[in-house]
Design an enzyme around this catalytic site. Structure first.
Site, PDB file in Angstrom:
ATOM      1  N   GLY A 188      -0.090  -3.941   2.837  1.00 57.02           N
ATOM      2  CA  GLY A 188      -1.436  -4.732   3.129  1.00 57.02           C
ATOM      3  C   GLY A 188      -2.205  -4.525   1.965  1.00 57.02           C
ATOM      4  N   SER A 189      -3.580  -4.464   2.108  1.00 53.60           N
ATOM      5  CA  SER A 189      -4.521  -4.589   1.133  1.00 53.60           C
ATOM      6  C   SER A 189      -4.942  -3.074   0.621  1.00 53.60           C
ATOM      7  CB  SER A 189      -5.803  -5.274   1.499  1.00 53.60           C
ATOM      8  OG  SER A 189      -6.287  -4.746   2.838  1.00 53.60           O
ATOM      9  N   PRO A 190      -5.214  -3.037  -0.400  1.00 50.84           N
ATOM     10  CA  PRO A 190      -5.819  -1.534  -0.840  1.00 50.84           C
ATOM     11  C   PRO A 190      -6.983  -1.045   0.182  1.00 50.84           C
ATOM     12  CG  PRO A 190      -5.606  -2.605  -2.685  1.00 50.84           C
ATOM     13  CD  PRO A 190      -5.207  -3.750  -1.669  1.00 50.84           C
ATOM     14  N   GLY A 193      -5.381  -0.173   3.248  1.00 49.71           N
ATOM     15  CA  GLY A 193      -4.648   1.326   2.972  1.00 49.71           C
ATOM     16  C   GLY A 193      -5.523   2.600   2.945  1.00 49.71           C
ATOM     17  N   GLU A 210       2.096   0.080   0.501  1.00 50.96           N
ATOM     18  CA  GLU A 210       2.713  -0.887  -0.371  1.00 50.96           C
ATOM     19  C   GLU A 210       1.439  -1.820  -0.338  1.00 50.96           C
ATOM     20  OE1 GLU A 210       5.316  -1.071  -1.995  1.00 50.96           O
ATOM     21  OE2 GLU A 210       6.783   0.353  -1.223  1.00 50.96           O
ATOM     22  N   CYS A 244       2.329 -10.392  -3.116  1.00 56.74           N
ATOM     23  CA  CYS A 244       1.691  -9.148  -3.728  1.00 56.74           C
ATOM     24  C   CYS A 244       1.977  -8.995  -5.320  1.00 56.74           C
ATOM     25  CB  CYS A 244       2.124  -7.982  -3.048  1.00 56.74           C
ATOM     26  SG  CYS A 244       4.077  -7.891  -3.071  1.00 56.74           S
TER      27      CYS A 244
HETATM   28  P1  NAD Z   1      -4.086  -6.400   5.530  1.00 58.41           P
HETATM   29  O1  NAD Z   1      -4.572  -5.326   4.638  1.00 58.41           O
HETATM   30  O2  NAD Z   1      -5.389  -7.379   5.898  1.00 58.41           O
HETATM   31  O3  NAD Z   1      -3.508  -6.268   6.814  1.00 58.41           O
HETATM   32  C1  NAD Z   1      -2.095  -5.814   6.695  1.00 58.41           C
HETATM   33  C2  NAD Z   1      -2.003  -5.227   8.255  1.00 58.41           C
HETATM   34  O4  NAD Z   1      -3.093  -4.418   8.525  1.00 58.41           O
HETATM   35  C3  NAD Z   1      -1.985  -6.377   9.455  1.00 58.41           C
HETATM   36  O5  NAD Z   1      -0.697  -5.890  10.326  1.00 58.41           O
HETATM   37  C4  NAD Z   1      -3.271  -6.003  10.175  1.00 58.41           C
HETATM   38  O6  NAD Z   1      -3.354  -6.453  11.508  1.00 58.41           O
HETATM   39  C5  NAD Z   1      -3.660  -4.607   9.909  1.00 58.41           C
HETATM   40  N1  NAD Z   1      -5.108  -4.125   9.752  1.00 58.41           N
HETATM   41  C6  NAD Z   1      -5.935  -5.000   9.397  1.00 58.41           C
HETATM   42  N2  NAD Z   1      -7.259  -4.500   9.148  1.00 58.41           N
HETATM   43  C7  NAD Z   1      -7.101  -3.258   9.697  1.00 58.41           C
HETATM   44  C8  NAD Z   1      -7.853  -2.229  10.154  1.00 58.41           C
HETATM   45  N3  NAD Z   1      -9.331  -2.317   9.879  1.00 58.41           N
HETATM   46  N4  NAD Z   1      -7.276  -0.931  10.838  1.00 58.41           N
HETATM   47  C9  NAD Z   1      -6.081  -1.021  10.807  1.00 58.41           C
HETATM   48  N5  NAD Z   1      -5.166  -1.842  10.668  1.00 58.41           N
HETATM   49  C10 NAD Z   1      -5.732  -3.003   9.996  1.00 58.41           C
HETATM   50  O7  NAD Z   1      -3.474  -7.220   4.406  1.00 58.41           O
HETATM   51  P2  NAD Z   1      -2.909  -8.896   4.499  1.00 58.41           P
HETATM   52  O8  NAD Z   1      -4.043  -9.675   4.363  1.00 58.41           O
HETATM   53  O9  NAD Z   1      -2.050  -9.185   5.686  1.00 58.41           O
HETATM   54  O10 NAD Z   1      -1.952  -8.899   3.264  1.00 58.41           O
HETATM   55  C11 NAD Z   1      -2.587  -9.173   2.081  1.00 58.41           C
HETATM   56  C12 NAD Z   1      -2.581  -7.962   1.276  1.00 58.41           C
HETATM   57  O11 NAD Z   1      -1.377  -7.140   1.294  1.00 58.41           O
HETATM   58  C13 NAD Z   1      -2.459  -8.123  -0.250  1.00 58.41           C
HETATM   59  O12 NAD Z   1      -3.543  -7.218  -0.927  1.00 58.41           O
HETATM   60  C14 NAD Z   1      -1.099  -8.287  -0.982  1.00 58.41           C
HETATM   61  O13 NAD Z   1      -1.230  -7.898  -2.372  1.00 58.41           O
HETATM   62  C15 NAD Z   1      -0.834  -6.837  -0.079  1.00 58.41           C
HETATM   63  N6  NAD Z   1       0.540  -7.028  -0.128  1.00 58.41           N
HETATM   64  C16 NAD Z   1       1.381  -5.913  -0.516  1.00 58.41           C
HETATM   65  C17 NAD Z   1       2.604  -5.877  -0.499  1.00 58.41           C
HETATM   66  C18 NAD Z   1       3.635  -4.865  -1.223  1.00 58.41           C
HETATM   67  O14 NAD Z   1       4.967  -4.847  -1.074  1.00 58.41           O
HETATM   68  N7  NAD Z   1       3.096  -3.891  -2.117  1.00 58.41           N
HETATM   69  C19 NAD Z   1       3.309  -6.788  -0.121  1.00 58.41           C
HETATM   70  C20 NAD Z   1       2.878  -7.815   0.760  1.00 58.41           C
HETATM   71  C21 NAD Z   1       1.367  -7.825   0.753  1.00 58.41           C
END
Ligand code: NAD
Length: 468
Positions: A188-190, A193, A210, A244
């Protein structure tokens, strides 16, 4: 909400059973998963079409083919990966033999994003199954159709004490993060993360993060502009830029900019407007995932143009269908918000540079990227770009495809991620690499060094100093 404590206890209780499961049985399980995915292929395509109108062929290529390839690679190599690895001899420990055993970490949590909602839940799952972990998968609430499908498919695949899907949003994710998982694999997002890493610290759980960020593409004066445009159009606009490792922005050598933009324009037309009905009607172009992301992207675009950026290509938006045309912006400044945050949508800002130092400095001013793309014919320059920058991964004269090589570990660096996925590297993230040293019984060199520390021991220690 499901009783998560109960689920966790159930999975914890099964870790011993899973640890003892033979490699042959793990391989059988992975083969079973392969059959199920093939069976579910039409349902997967339908679910992701419903989530963000992703073209079924694109789903097949970027979600199903990639997962099946990961599965087959794991099935083929698992016996080799799980074997204890013998390490070399060392003079100081003469007579011993050292091994690295791979044991499952225990109970693993996989938190997946919405942008490749099937692939990014399944690929880490394959690594975790291969390692012998019990697994909870939390798909993204933003891709509800795929989340429901994953729950159904994985319930059919394995009992909940081995694999469980927990659906839900942020509150569910946070409730899961409060549990003492042995490993957390987050994509997900930094920003999130960091939330995950904080939560993991409470239990000292290991993490794979990731993440994302701004991945640059450099197009220098020696690049084949037609070839670069073909590859960048695909890399940027597949999944409507919600990838990503999508090239976030392009750095183009000043003098080749007009030709490069023209090549981009032609390629966009060829890919998404071949029948001249308008790109919005194309069946080959996805939509933005939801209204929040649509207005975020529309605002980024509007802000940039109001601050002097020029729409070189595209720019049309339609809120009702969450459509944003493939867009290329020029006259972009680094101070604009579009150059400060990850775009994650079908907008490519183009910046120009006069010399490579300037381009490399611009990249270095931003957090370390997940990917860095180089389009050039000049090997010396290519080596310089690599040596004078850092990134999770790099692809020369193409983009995205480095993710598809099963023997290339995939991941980021600092802000773009921690740890690696795919193939053996992904398998190892879910393993405790346990060091085992086997010593002989009876006389050993070490015994000569036991107390009392006489002059003889001191002299031997001096010899050791030279040996080690
Ligand atoms: P996100 O970080 O918003 O969410 C990812 C997951 O985290 C979801 O399942 C969500 O329910 C959970 N989540 C959201 N907020 C949370 C919180 N406060 N506490 C705990 N869990 C929480 O990311 P997104 O919008 O789903 O995806 C987009 C991001 O992911 C972009 O930054 C993209 O670059 C990155 N990404 C990275 C990879 C990689 O392999 N490196 C692949 C795909 C996406």
């Amino acid at each position: 909400m499901q009783d998560l404590n109960k689920l966790f206890a159930l999975q914890k209780a099964s870790t011993n059973k899973l640890k003892k499961r033979s490699v042959a049985d793990r391989i059988l399980q992975l083969k079973h998963l392969e059959q199920l995915i093939i069976l579910y292929q039409p349902a997967i395509e339908t679910a992701i079409l419903a989530d963000f109108r992703k073209p079924p062929v694109e789903t097949m290529l970027t979600e199903i083919v990639s997962v099946i390839s990961e599965l087959r690679h794991t099935i083929k190599n698992l016996k080799d990966w799980t074997k204890p690895k013998k390490v070399g001899q060392t003079l100081a420990l003469l007579g011993t033999s050292g091994y690295i055993y791979k044991e499952p970490k225990g109970v693993a949590l996989i938190i997946a994003p919405w942008n490749y909602p099937f692939n990014l839940a399944m690929n880490p799952l394959i690594s975790a199954l291969a390692a012998g972990c019990a697994i909870v998968v939390k798909p993204s609430e933003l891709s509800p159709a795929t989340s429901a499908l994953l729950a159904k498919l994985l319930a059919e695949f394995a009992p909940t004490d081995e694999v469980a899907v927990v659906e839900g949003g942020v509150e569910v994710s946070q409730a899961l993060l409060a549990l003492p998982f042995d490993h957390i694999f987050f994509t997900g997002s930094p920003a999130i993360g960091k939330v995950v890493m904080h939560a993991a610290a409470n239990h000292l759980a290991s993490v794979t993060l990731e993440l994302g960020g701004k991945s640059p593409a450099i197009i220098d004066e020696t690049a084949d502009l037609q070839d670069a445009a073909e590859k960048l159009v695909w890399g940027k606009f597949v999944n409507a830029g919600q990838t990503c490792i999508a090239p976030d922005y392009a750095l183009v050598k000043q003098e080749v900019k007009p030709l490069f933009i023209e090549a981009m324009k032609q390629q966009i037309e060829k890919c998404y407007n071949a029948d001249k009905q308008g790109i919005a009607k194309s069946d080959s172009f996805s939509r933005v995932i939801n209204d929040r992301h649509f207005s975020r992207l529309a605002t980024l675009l509007q802000e940039a143009t109001s601050q002097g950026a020029t729409l070189a290509i595209g720019g049309e938006t339609e809120a009702a269908t969450r459509y944003i045309a493939p867009t290329v912006l020029t006259e972009v400044k680094t101070s604009m918000r579009i150059m400060e945050e990850e775009i994650f949508g079908p907008i490519l800002p183009i910046l120009t540079y006069q010399n490579s130092e300037e381009a490399l400095q611009l990249i270095a001013n931003l957090p370390k990227p997940l990917a860095f793309y180089i389009f050039s014919r000049d090997n010396e320059k290519i080596n310089k770009y690599i040596a004078h920058s850092t990134a999770g991964g790099t692809c020369v004269n193409d983009c995205l495809i480095h993710i598809a090589h099963p023997d290339l570990p995939f991941g980021g660096v600092n802000n773009s991620g921690i740890g690696r996925s795919h193939g053996e590297a992904g398998f190892l993230e879910f393993c405790n690499q346990r060091s085992v040293l086997k010593q002989r019984i009876g006389f050993t060199g070490i015994k000569l060094l036991y107390p009392p520390y006489t002059d003889k021991v001191r002299n031997l220690a001096k010899i050791f100093l030279n040996w080690v």
